[in-house]
Design a protein around this motif. Sequence first.
Motif, PDB file in Angstrom:
ATOM      1  N   GLU A   1      30.883  13.448 -67.527  1.00  0.00           N
ATOM      2  CA  GLU A   1      31.517  13.255 -65.639  1.00  0.00           C
ATOM      3  C   GLU A   1      30.257  12.759 -65.458  1.00  0.00           C
ATOM      4  OE1 GLU A   1      34.276  14.429 -62.515  1.00  0.00           O
ATOM      5  OE2 GLU A   1      34.248  15.838 -64.423  1.00  0.00           O
ATOM      6  N   HIS A   2      30.259  11.541 -63.789  1.00  0.00           N
ATOM      7  CA  HIS A   2      29.027  11.103 -63.265  1.00  0.00           C
ATOM      8  C   HIS A   2      29.550  10.421 -62.065  1.00  0.00           C
ATOM      9  CE1 HIS A   2      26.012   9.211 -62.468  1.00  0.00           C
ATOM     10  NE2 HIS A   2      24.389  10.029 -63.092  1.00  0.00           N
ATOM     11  N   GLY A   3      29.750  11.004 -61.723  1.00  0.00           N
ATOM     12  CA  GLY A   3      29.671   9.784 -60.146  1.00  0.00           C
ATOM     13  C   GLY A   3      31.070   9.915 -60.339  1.00  0.00           C
ATOM     14  N   GLY A   4      32.355  11.125 -60.683  1.00  0.00           N
ATOM     15  CA  GLY A   4      33.572  11.591 -60.575  1.00  0.00           C
ATOM     16  C   GLY A   4      34.414  10.544 -61.448  1.00  0.00           C
ATOM     17  N   PHE A   5      33.770   9.799 -62.573  1.00  0.00           N
ATOM     18  CA  PHE A   5      34.228   9.720 -63.978  1.00  0.00           C
ATOM     19  C   PHE A   5      33.946   9.581 -64.820  1.00  0.00           C
ATOM     20  CE2 PHE A   5      33.538   6.430 -59.583  1.00  0.00           C
ATOM     21  CZ  PHE A   5      35.592   5.408 -60.251  1.00  0.00           C
ATOM     22  N   ALA A   6      34.562  10.023 -66.070  1.00  0.00           N
ATOM     23  CA  ALA A   6      34.900  10.955 -67.058  1.00  0.00           C
ATOM     24  C   ALA A   6      34.637   9.640 -68.083  1.00  0.00           C
ATOM     25  CB  ALA A   6      35.828  12.039 -67.632  1.00  0.00           C
ATOM     26  N   VAL A   7      33.554   9.509 -69.465  1.00  0.00           N
ATOM     27  CA  VAL A   7      33.836   9.074 -69.630  1.00  0.00           C
ATOM     28  C   VAL A   7      33.054   9.380 -71.244  1.00  0.00           C
ATOM     29  CG1 VAL A   7      32.389   7.144 -71.276  1.00  0.00           C
ATOM     30  CG2 VAL A   7      32.745   7.302 -68.567  1.00  0.00           C
ATOM     31  N   HIS A   8      34.772   9.782 -71.841  1.00  0.00           N
ATOM     32  CA  HIS A   8      33.784   9.199 -73.319  1.00  0.00           C
ATOM     33  C   HIS A   8      33.247   8.366 -73.459  1.00  0.00           C
ATOM     34  CE1 HIS A   8      35.861  11.328 -77.350  1.00  0.00           C
ATOM     35  NE2 HIS A   8      34.140  10.768 -77.887  1.00  0.00           N
ATOM     36  N   PHE A   9      31.536   9.251 -74.289  1.00  0.00           N
ATOM     37  CA  PHE A   9      30.722   7.724 -75.283  1.00  0.00           C
ATOM     38  C   PHE A   9      31.066   8.306 -76.798  1.00  0.00           C
ATOM     39  CE2 PHE A   9      28.735   9.247 -71.041  1.00  0.00           C
ATOM     40  CZ  PHE A   9      28.863   7.833 -70.665  1.00  0.00           C
ATOM     41  N   PHE A  10      30.873   6.684 -77.392  1.00  0.00           N
ATOM     42  CA  PHE A  10      31.040   6.757 -78.861  1.00  0.00           C
ATOM     43  C   PHE A  10      29.976   5.991 -79.678  1.00  0.00           C
ATOM     44  CE2 PHE A  10      35.334   6.085 -77.598  1.00  0.00           C
ATOM     45  CZ  PHE A  10      36.489   5.166 -78.874  1.00  0.00           C
ATOM     46  N   ASP A  11      30.080   7.874 -80.756  1.00  0.00           N
ATOM     47  CA  ASP A  11      28.686   6.765 -81.859  1.00  0.00           C
ATOM     48  C   ASP A  11      29.447   6.459 -82.894  1.00  0.00           C
ATOM     49  OD1 ASP A  11      30.383   8.823 -83.027  1.00  0.00           O
ATOM     50  OD2 ASP A  11      29.363  10.724 -82.548  1.00  0.00           O
ATOM     51  N   ALA A  12      28.466   5.749 -83.712  1.00  0.00           N
ATOM     52  CA  ALA A  12      29.131   4.733 -84.742  1.00  0.00           C
ATOM     53  C   ALA A  12      29.708   5.710 -85.642  1.00  0.00           C
ATOM     54  CB  ALA A  12      27.118   4.442 -86.099  1.00  0.00           C
ATOM     55  N   ASP A  13      30.244   6.778 -86.010  1.00  0.00           N
ATOM     56  CA  ASP A  13      30.749   7.611 -86.869  1.00  0.00           C
ATOM     57  C   ASP A  13      32.085   7.630 -86.122  1.00  0.00           C
ATOM     58  OD1 ASP A  13      28.784   8.357 -88.637  1.00  0.00           O
ATOM     59  OD2 ASP A  13      28.453  10.017 -87.215  1.00  0.00           O
ATOM     60  N   LEU A  14      32.417   7.263 -85.287  1.00  0.00           N
ATOM     61  CA  LEU A  14      33.667   7.328 -84.617  1.00  0.00           C
ATOM     62  C   LEU A  14      34.392   6.408 -84.219  1.00  0.00           C
ATOM     63  CD1 LEU A  14      36.428   8.619 -83.021  1.00  0.00           C
ATOM     64  CD2 LEU A  14      34.767   8.252 -80.904  1.00  0.00           C
ATOM     65  N   ILE A  15      33.277   4.675 -84.667  1.00  0.00           N
ATOM     66  CA  ILE A  15      34.137   3.424 -84.704  1.00  0.00           C
ATOM     67  C   ILE A  15      34.236   3.173 -86.147  1.00  0.00           C
ATOM     68  CG2 ILE A  15      33.093   1.445 -84.634  1.00  0.00           C
ATOM     69  CD1 ILE A  15      32.869   2.113 -82.133  1.00  0.00           C
ATOM     70  N   HIS A  16      33.820   4.439 -87.390  1.00  0.00           N
ATOM     71  CA  HIS A  16      34.046   3.902 -87.885  1.00  0.00           C
ATOM     72  C   HIS A  16      34.981   4.978 -88.493  1.00  0.00           C
ATOM     73  CE1 HIS A  16      30.413   1.099 -89.771  1.00  0.00           C
ATOM     74  NE2 HIS A  16      29.978   2.107 -88.734  1.00  0.00           N
ATOM     75  N   ALA A  17      35.540   6.083 -88.037  1.00  0.00           N
ATOM     76  CA  ALA A  17      37.105   6.673 -88.228  1.00  0.00           C
ATOM     77  C   ALA A  17      37.554   5.666 -88.113  1.00  0.00           C
ATOM     78  CB  ALA A  17      36.115   7.511 -87.942  1.00  0.00           C
ATOM     79  N   LEU A  18      38.041   4.827 -86.990  1.00  0.00           N
ATOM     80  CA  LEU A  18      38.899   4.306 -86.266  1.00  0.00           C
ATOM     81  C   LEU A  18      38.797   3.150 -87.171  1.00  0.00           C
ATOM     82  CD1 LEU A  18      38.511   5.257 -82.255  1.00  0.00           C
ATOM     83  CD2 LEU A  18      39.911   6.019 -83.612  1.00  0.00           C
ATOM     84  N   ALA A  19      38.312   2.788 -87.968  1.00  0.00           N
ATOM     85  CA  ALA A  19      37.882   1.416 -88.968  1.00  0.00           C
ATOM     86  C   ALA A  19      38.593   1.967 -89.472  1.00  0.00           C
ATOM     87  CB  ALA A  19      37.168   0.903 -88.636  1.00  0.00           C
ATOM     88  N   LYS A  20      39.484   3.061 -89.975  1.00  0.00           N
ATOM     89  CA  LYS A  20      39.870   3.075 -91.366  1.00  0.00           C
ATOM     90  C   LYS A  20      40.999   2.942 -91.627  1.00  0.00           C
ATOM     91  CE  LYS A  20      36.693   6.359 -92.797  1.00  0.00           C
ATOM     92  NZ  LYS A  20      37.009   8.515 -93.195  1.00  0.00           N
ATOM     93  N   GLY A  21      41.692   2.167 -93.122  1.00  0.00           N
ATOM     94  CA  GLY A  21      42.985   1.609 -92.595  1.00  0.00           C
ATOM     95  C   GLY A  21      43.430  -0.051 -92.357  1.00  0.00           C
ATOM     96  N   TRP A  22      42.137  -0.353 -91.905  1.00  0.00           N
ATOM     97  CA  TRP A  22      42.221  -1.436 -90.867  1.00  0.00           C
ATOM     98  C   TRP A  22      40.823  -2.251 -91.629  1.00  0.00           C
ATOM     99  CZ3 TRP A  22      44.620  -2.496 -85.531  1.00  0.00           C
ATOM    100  CH2 TRP A  22      44.625  -1.540 -85.220  1.00  0.00           C
TER     101      TRP A  22
END
Length: 223
Positions: A178-199
Amino acid sequence: MRDQEQPDEGSVADAQRAHWQSTYTEHPRMYGTDPSEPARYAAGAFRAAGARTVLELGAGHGRDALFFAREGFAVHATDFSATALDQLTAAAKESGLGERVTTTVHDVREPLPLPDGSVDAVFAHMLLCMALSTREIRAAVDEIGRVLRPGGLLVYTVRHTGDAHFGAGISHGDNIYEHGGFAVHFFDADLIHALAKGWHMHGVHAFEEGELPRRLWRITQAR
């Protein structure tokens, strides 16, 4: 390497929902009226794929939803801020696009209120990198896959671990800062590839946007 500490899912996301609601109230149309570059790209990709209907998740006050409508798509826009969607609805009517744009107040942590295979394309600009846990992100992508027709396209953007704000501010675990009141989930490459499984992955494009600048990936994948 991913941060192993898990966030308190409910408290962080609920606080962010209240923060965004007040932000949209205090700063109407805070992102302006010009479409984002990812939306311009997505419109071309959606048209090439024969899409007619677009679901935009996290539409905010609607600069991209209105652009999609002007480009001839029927748009269903969702956001967890009723204030933002009220601004979008008003702008659509003022622009003569009211018949092309529908809205639903929706929290991406909940199932989408749409039937299976009911939309041609889905667009989400920086929604999935909000204050969502990895578990919630995976569930959201599964829901997107459910409502997309076979062959339908998903274009989404996320800030990644190469961003200057990664590791800065308040850590909530699971790569959420969280920076300046806004919270962000920063993605790494592993998460991108995991979310692409089955696509079917069409590509990952790195780009920058806004001040700092923010460093993002634009991901295109098909059902």
